[in-house]
Motif scaffolding. Structure first.
Motif, short mmCIF file in Angstrom:
data_model
loop_
_atom_site.label_atom_id
_atom_site.label_comp_id
_atom_site.label_asym_id
_atom_site.label_seq_id
_atom_site.Cartn_x
_atom_site.Cartn_y
_atom_site.Cartn_z
N ALA A 1 0.84 -1.20 0.00
CA ALA A 1 0.00 0.00 0.00
C ALA A 1 0.87 1.25 0.00
O ALA A 1 0.60 2.21 -0.73
CB ALA A 1 -0.94 0.00 1.21
N LEU A 2 1.94 1.24 0.79
CA LEU A 2 2.87 2.37 0.80
C LEU A 2 3.46 2.58 -0.59
O LEU A 2 3.51 3.70 -1.10
CB LEU A 2 3.98 2.15 1.83
N ASP A 3 3.88 1.49 -1.24
CA ASP A 3 4.43 1.59 -2.61
C ASP A 3 3.42 2.19 -3.57
O ASP A 3 3.78 3.01 -4.42
CB ASP A 3 4.87 0.21 -3.12
N ALA A 4 2.15 1.79 -3.47
CA ALA A 4 1.12 2.31 -4.36
C ALA A 4 0.95 3.81 -4.18
O ALA A 4 0.88 4.56 -5.17
CB ALA A 4 -0.21 1.58 -4.12
N VAL A 5 0.90 4.26 -2.94
CA VAL A 5 0.75 5.70 -2.68
C VAL A 5 2.00 6.45 -3.14
O VAL A 5 1.90 7.52 -3.76
CB VAL A 5 0.43 5.97 -1.20
N LEU A 6 3.18 5.90 -2.89
CA LEU A 6 4.41 6.53 -3.36
C LEU A 6 4.36 6.71 -4.88
O LEU A 6 4.70 7.78 -5.40
CB LEU A 6 5.63 5.70 -2.97
N GLU A 7 3.96 5.68 -5.59
CA GLU A 7 3.88 5.76 -7.05
C GLU A 7 2.91 6.85 -7.50
O GLU A 7 3.20 7.61 -8.42
CB GLU A 7 3.46 4.41 -7.62
#
Length: 136
Positions: free
Chosen positions: A55-61
């Motif tokens: 989820a963190l990776d998705a928001v970062l992207e």
């Protein structure tokens, strides 16, 4: 200018945005290990941490950032005795990037065992002012 951003790949909550961007800094709200479309975290702690990091990776992207531009993370564990297992998953994702980090034990909502929030830099092309609409 302050931009409030949400990612459709991450469960939304009515109380806050997934991220708030000011200039080239992005403040990412706490991400937890409940997969989109589910109502509970996976049974295994390492799997729960993995879902939260996804989820963190998705928001970062979404905000034009990557793990490599994360400056700081705050990590919350319901049971600090799970620190070795948490560190194994965290290091597999962040490796040598090693942002500044605070890890603490916390009583988390809904029986969750892990939560992570972050501050990151976003890429310049993702924080430019939006183009003005053409005059009619």
């Amino acid at each position: 200018m302050i931009d409030r951003l949400d990612d459709p790949r991450v469960p939304a909550l009515p109380t806050h945005s997934h991220a708030v961007r000011v200039g080239n800094l992005v403040f990412i709200a706490g991400q937890v290990g409940i997969p989109l479309g589910e109502d509970h975290a996976p049974a295994g702690f390492a799997d729960e941490v993995g879902v939260a990091l996804d989820a963190l990776d998705a928001v970062l992207e979404t905000v034009g950032a990557t793990r490599g531009t994360v400056l700081r993370t705050n990590c919350y564990l319901a049971n600090i005795d799970q620190m070795p297992e948490f560190n194994a998953v965290y290091l597999a994702r962040f490796g040598d990037l090693r942002p500044a980090r605070t890890t603490t034990q916390a009583r988390l909502a809904h029986g969750l065992r892990f939560e992570i929030d972050a501050v990151a830099l976003c890429e310049p092309e993702h924080h430019q002012a939006p183009a003005k609409p053409a005059a009619a």
